[in-house]
Design a protein around this motif. Structure first.
Motif, PDB file in Angstrom:
ATOM      1  N   ASP A   1       4.949  -5.937 -14.099  1.00 11.63           N
ATOM      2  CA  ASP A   1       4.487  -5.510 -12.773  1.00 11.63           C
ATOM      3  C   ASP A   1       2.962  -5.430 -12.741  1.00 11.63           C
ATOM      4  N   GLU A   2       2.359  -5.139 -13.884  1.00 11.68           N
ATOM      5  CA  GLU A   2       0.889  -5.099 -13.919  1.00 11.68           C
ATOM      6  C   GLU A   2       0.286  -6.500 -13.855  1.00 11.68           C
ATOM      7  N   LEU A   3       0.920  -7.431 -14.565  1.00  6.23           N
ATOM      8  CA  LEU A   3       0.433  -8.815 -14.483  1.00  6.23           C
ATOM      9  C   LEU A   3       0.496  -9.289 -13.030  1.00  6.23           C
ATOM     10  N   LEU A   4       1.610  -8.996 -12.356  1.00  7.25           N
ATOM     11  CA  LEU A   4       1.752  -9.421 -10.962  1.00  7.25           C
ATOM     12  C   LEU A   4       0.704  -8.766 -10.070  1.00  7.25           C
ATOM     13  N   ALA A   5       0.471  -7.476 -10.285  1.00  8.80           N
ATOM     14  CA  ALA A   5      -0.499  -6.777  -9.437  1.00  8.80           C
ATOM     15  C   ALA A   5      -1.904  -7.354  -9.634  1.00  8.80           C
TER      16      ALA A   5
ATOM     17  N   GLY B   1       3.296  -5.598  13.723  1.00  5.83           N
ATOM     18  CA  GLY B   1       4.193  -4.623  13.097  1.00  5.83           C
ATOM     19  C   GLY B   1       5.301  -5.334  12.323  1.00  5.83           C
ATOM     20  N   ARG B   2       5.806  -6.391  12.920  1.00  6.00           N
ATOM     21  CA  ARG B   2       6.859  -7.159  12.252  1.00  6.00           C
ATOM     22  C   ARG B   2       6.303  -7.805  10.986  1.00  6.00           C
ATOM     23  N   ALA B   3       5.068  -8.291  11.078  1.00  2.00           N
ATOM     24  CA  ALA B   3       4.449  -8.931   9.907  1.00  2.00           C
ATOM     25  C   ALA B   3       4.293  -7.916   8.762  1.00  2.00           C
ATOM     26  N   TYR B   4       3.927  -6.688   9.096  1.00  2.00           N
ATOM     27  CA  TYR B   4       3.843  -5.665   8.046  1.00  2.00           C
ATOM     28  C   TYR B   4       5.213  -5.419   7.416  1.00  2.00           C
ATOM     29  N   ALA B   5       6.241  -5.320   8.254  1.00  2.00           N
ATOM     30  CA  ALA B   5       7.589  -5.090   7.709  1.00  2.00           C
ATOM     31  C   ALA B   5       7.974  -6.233   6.779  1.00  2.00           C
ATOM     32  N   SER B   6       7.596  -7.440   7.157  1.00  4.72           N
ATOM     33  CA  SER B   6       7.906  -8.610   6.349  1.00  4.72           C
ATOM     34  C   SER B   6       7.156  -8.547   5.012  1.00  4.72           C
ATOM     35  N   LEU B   7       5.889  -8.174   5.077  1.00  2.00           N
ATOM     36  CA  LEU B   7       5.110  -8.052   3.842  1.00  2.00           C
ATOM     37  C   LEU B   7       5.682  -6.955   2.938  1.00  2.00           C
ATOM     38  N   PHE B   8       6.074  -5.836   3.535  1.00  2.00           N
ATOM     39  CA  PHE B   8       6.637  -4.740   2.732  1.00  2.00           C
ATOM     40  C   PHE B   8       7.907  -5.195   2.000  1.00  2.00           C
TER      41      PHE B   8
ATOM     42  N   GLY C   1      -4.182   4.903  10.779  1.00  2.00           N
ATOM     43  CA  GLY C   1      -4.668   5.245   9.446  1.00  2.00           C
ATOM     44  C   GLY C   1      -3.683   6.055   8.620  1.00  2.00           C
ATOM     45  N   ALA C   2      -2.472   6.277   9.147  1.00  2.00           N
ATOM     46  CA  ALA C   2      -1.472   7.023   8.385  1.00  2.00           C
ATOM     47  C   ALA C   2      -1.084   6.214   7.145  1.00  2.00           C
ATOM     48  N   SER C   3      -0.781   6.931   6.053  1.00  4.25           N
ATOM     49  CA  SER C   3      -0.405   6.187   4.851  1.00  4.25           C
ATOM     50  C   SER C   3       1.093   5.921   4.889  1.00  4.25           C
ATOM     51  N   VAL C   4       1.442   4.899   5.632  1.00  5.62           N
ATOM     52  CA  VAL C   4       2.834   4.502   5.778  1.00  5.62           C
ATOM     53  C   VAL C   4       3.047   3.276   4.897  1.00  5.62           C
ATOM     54  N   GLY C   5       4.187   3.212   4.264  1.00  7.20           N
ATOM     55  CA  GLY C   5       4.467   2.013   3.482  1.00  7.20           C
ATOM     56  C   GLY C   5       5.222   2.362   2.233  1.00  7.20           C
ATOM     57  N   PRO C   6       5.866   1.373   1.644  1.00  3.72           N
ATOM     58  CA  PRO C   6       6.655   1.634   0.441  1.00  3.72           C
ATOM     59  C   PRO C   6       5.752   2.027  -0.719  1.00  3.72           C
TER      60      PRO C   6
ATOM     61  N   THR D   1       5.669   0.896  -3.538  1.00  8.66           N
ATOM     62  CA  THR D   1       5.284  -0.284  -4.329  1.00  8.66           C
ATOM     63  C   THR D   1       3.843  -0.691  -4.048  1.00  8.66           C
ATOM     64  N   THR D   2       3.348  -0.277  -2.904  1.00  6.38           N
ATOM     65  CA  THR D   2       2.019  -0.671  -2.470  1.00  6.38           C
ATOM     66  C   THR D   2       0.922   0.032  -3.250  1.00  6.38           C
ATOM     67  N   LYS D   3       1.279   1.139  -3.891  1.00  5.54           N
ATOM     68  CA  LYS D   3       0.275   1.947  -4.581  1.00  5.54           C
ATOM     69  C   LYS D   3      -0.508   1.106  -5.582  1.00  5.54           C
TER      70      LYS D   3
END
Ligand SMILES: Cc1cc2nc3c(=O)[nH]c(=O)nc-3n(C[C@H](O)[C@H](O)[C@H](O)COP(=O)(O)OP(=O)(O)OC[C@H]3O[C@@H](n4cnc5c(N)ncnc54)[C@H](O)[C@@H]3O)c2cc1C
Lengths: 95, 602
Positions: free
Chosen positions: B107-111, B327-334, B590-595, B597-599
């Motif tokens: 996961d680190e290599l990928l990040a 918004g849909r694009a963000y959901a897709s990226l997530f 600016g809310a920290s919304v998201g899975p 995994t994004t961290k």
């Protein structure tokens, strides 16, 4: 004694394998020649690996998925399975 | 725990950033199920790595948009930028720790690769190829061979991977480059073509025919060190001009009755195809990071443009369909990100299943990114088309560059075919749920330290099926229980149950589906696509369930599930997509919304 246990398995294993190969190749079991390489029946080398899972389930043994690459005909597969089962019970006898 | 902060990016770090940093003792306690195995709780400092790459808007930064545009325009290899990555120790991440590198966690290599791809896909593909070149050796090489290759890579040697030939693309068993045995080694004759780093690479890992009749045991791998070959017996084929990644060294390699020492053999003779198919499980997983980097950049450009662009007395972002689309694009990226991170972690926690997981990831993530990039291109309008304006034409470059990710290293079709090959197993194992659920839970719980990867557990077939899709029923049940207890909304639980019902139905169809070997019918590809969707939704649900410590933020999960379900539902059942508006509004505020995994990468 092991020989007599294995002997009746062999013909049924052959017909079971012919049936499985026929299923994957979408042909009649009678059309499957146990001495002909599975690739001749259009079984792509990766797809043929599916047979390993079936065989494991059927015999209750663990096999390398690539067993069909190293033993590419039904006859060769049967010989390999028999040797493996025979071999392991011999080891058990020795122990 | 991270190493002490380093001086500003422009100052050359004395130690490469990519050194392995052992974390505190608390992190090294393994969960019970894995207590017998070595746990790697080491980490590389990604934030520091990103900082060291510099501000991409500053033309003088190590990896800047200006530099990228320039090398792309000249169709020149981005050598300086690759040297910057070498200087920062990036090659160490291509080498497993046991062979002298810093690769402890995939996961680190990928990040790290995603951070590079976000700036310049050509650099990420040109530089990252060395990991692909080495993969077969990490899997099957002798220990001293792997150590020597590791030392070469850490020292900056590029490595290429030669599978493809002019006449044959995906059909690996059609290759004609042949090796015959002779005293002391082999004689090799033939050409590999369309090979990344074929000319720059000091070493190249070649798939060669070692039995004239070929077949699955008729190929072997040779790790050829060009520096040890007679110069008159090998050739570099000219650079191939390409639509995207124009600066990359896409060329070829020819050998004319060339002697190769016996110790170049990787693994056993006849083991080439098996090793390559396992290596592709690693590399297909890693390639998804390239797509995430491109998608990150595309979405950033589109969002910033939409926020700035005035139109009809409003800004673009205030137009309802623009909000919805973003918004849909963000959901897709997530969802794509979750699939990618899950797949990388599963290499550690469920290696027996990665023949399924890597195929899903390589089919799903690049095609989602392609869609997302197209959507962003529409929003950017003419700005997505100009090569000099708007951040040096960064969008049109990534648009062209990303096209190849869904083509190489197993195209979307090829990846789906790899999945189709496993339909009989998937169908048989699903009702009985034969896979180990611990592997899934452990991959989804992002705080769980990962066991060291055991590459010898990779298998050509996931004999127990896919734990993630098998466990969807129980995951949906867990979410329902949370809803009943008032910790989640009933609506969300309903979405999860709908997905689970789709997944069960799909497996009934898989069980009924006639076997299809070489020539899978179009219907099989449609089933594979549905499997990917069920997998992606299940991954999102699992990641949510197993990381509740980081908060009960339902919004991202709802958006991901709606995004998945709208593609699974029958045409006559329209989807209410207002969740995408809410997601976009939350992100915009600016809310920290998201899975979770994004961290670390946002
Ligand atoms: C920029 C670039 C870099 C590359 N780098 C390398 C490298 O470093 N090393 C290397 O070895 N190769 C490399 N390649 C080659 C690349 O991996 C192959 O070209 C690729 O695998 C597919 O081959 P093809 O496009 O020639 O398609 P073909 O294999 O000829 O396929 C034609 C079409 O059929 C589809 N198809 C193929 N097989 C199936 C199937 N089983 N089921 C359904 N559809 C199928 C394909 O998706 C494609 O649409 C590179 C290519 C490019 C463009």
């Amino acid at each position: 004694m092991h020989g007599s246990e294995l002997a009746p398995m062999e013909p049924s294993l052959r017909s079971w394998l012919r049936e499985r190969v026929a299923h994957y190749a979408r042909r009649e079991p009678a059309d499957i020649d146990p001495s002909v390489s599975l690739t001749n029946y259009g079984l792509d080398s990766v797809y043929a690996l599916s047979l390993c899972g079936d065989l494991e389930d059927h015999l209750g043994v663990v096999l390398e998925p690539t067993v069909v690459w190293d033993h590419p005909t039904i006859e060769a597969l049967i010989a390999h399975v028999e040797e493996m089962l025979g071999g392991s019970s011999r080891r058990m006898d020795a122990g | 725990m991270t190493p002490p902060a380093r001086p500003a990016a422009s100052v050359e770090p004395a130690v490469p950033v990519m050194s392995v940093v052992p974390t505190g003792p608390a992190a090294s306690t393994a969960p019970a199920a894995h207590s017998a195995r070595v746990v790697i709780a080491m980490t590389v400092d990604l934030a520091e790595f990103d900082r060291a790459l510099g501000d991409p808007f500053d033309p003088a930064a190590p990896l800047s948009f200006a530099r990228s545009a320039e090398s792309d325009r000249r169709e020149e290899f981005p050598a300086e930028m690759c040297q910057e990555l070498d200087r920062l120790g990036m090659p160490r991440l291509y080498v497993p720790v046991e062979h002298g590198g810093a690769l402890a966690r995939y996961d680190e290599l990928l990040a790290a690769l995603r951070l590079v791809a976000r700036r310049d896909l050509t650099v990420a593909i040109g530089h990252g190829k060395t990991f692909l070149g080495g993969a077969c050796v990490w899997l099957a090489g002798r220990p001293e061979q792997a150590r020597a290759l590791g030392a070469d890579i850490v020292a900056g040697a590029p490595v290429a991977w030669g599978l493809t030939e002019r006449g044959h693309g995906s059909d690996l068993l059609a290759g004609t480059m042949a090796a015959t045995t002779e005293a002391g080694g082999y004689r090799v004759q033939g050409e590999k073509w369309l090979i990344n780093n074929a000319t720059r690479g000091d070493l190249i890992c070649l798939l060669v025919r070692t039995r004239p009749e070929g077949g699955p045991r008729g190929f072997s791998l040779l790790l050829v060190d060009k520096r040890r070959l007679p110069r008159d017996r090998y050739r570099h084929l000219p650079k191939v001009l390409t639509h995207g990644i124009r600066g990359a060294d896409i060329s070829g390699f020819g050998m004319d009755d060339c002697p190769v020492p016996a110790d170049a053999l990787v693994g056993v003779e006849g083991g080439g195809l098996e090793t390559v198919l396992k290596a592709l499980q690693l590399t297909r997983t890693v390639c998804t990071a390239l797509s995430l980097g491109a998608a990150d950049q595309a979405l950033r450009l589109a969002v910033e443009h939409a926020a700035r662009r005035g139109l009809y007395g409003r800004t673009l972002v205030d137009l309802p369909h623009v909000r919805r689309t973003l918004g849909r694009a963000y959901a897709s990226l997530f969802t794509a990100e979750i699939v990618s991170v899950f797949a990388a972690r599963a290499l550690h926690t469920a290696p027996e299943e990665t023949s399924v997981i890597s195929a899903v990831a390589k089919a799903y993530v690049p095609s989602r990114a392609d869609e997302l990039i197209m959507t962003c291109g529409e929003l950017l309008g003419v700005r997505g088309f100009l090569t000099e304006y708007h951040e040096h034409g960064a969008f049109q470059k990534l648009d062209r560059d990303h096209r190849v990710v869904g083509i190489f290293d197993g195209s979307t079709f090829v990846s789906r075919h790899a999945l189709i090959n496993q339909f009989p197993l998937l169908a048989r194992c699903h009702p009985a749920a034969t896979a180990d659920p611990a592997g899934v839970e452990h991959a989804a719980d992002l705080t769980a330290p990962l066991p060291a990867p055991e590459l010898d557990r990779l298998s050509l077939m996931a004999q127990g099926g896919c734990g993630l899709t098998q466990g969807l029923v129980s995951a949906a049940r867990d979410l329902r229980a949370l809803a009943v207890a008032g910790h989640a909304s009933a609506w969300l639980a309903g979405l999860a149950e709908e997905l689970s019902a789709h997944c069960d139905l799909l497996h009934e169809e898989l069980a009924q589906f006639p076997p299809s070997s070489q020539f899978a019918p179009p219907e099989a590809f449609a089933l594979a696509r549905r499997f990917e969707l069920c997998f992606a939704g299940a991954a999102a649900l699992r990641v949510w369930l197993h990381n509740l410590r980081s908060g009960h933020d339902e919004l991202w999960l709802e958006a991901c599930l709606v995004h998945i379900l709208r593609s699974l539902r029958p045409a006559e059942m329209p989807t209410d997509e207002e969740v995408f508006d809410r997601l976009f509004d939350a992100l915009r505020s600016g809310a920290s919304v998201g899975p979770p995994t994004t961290k670390g990468v946002r």
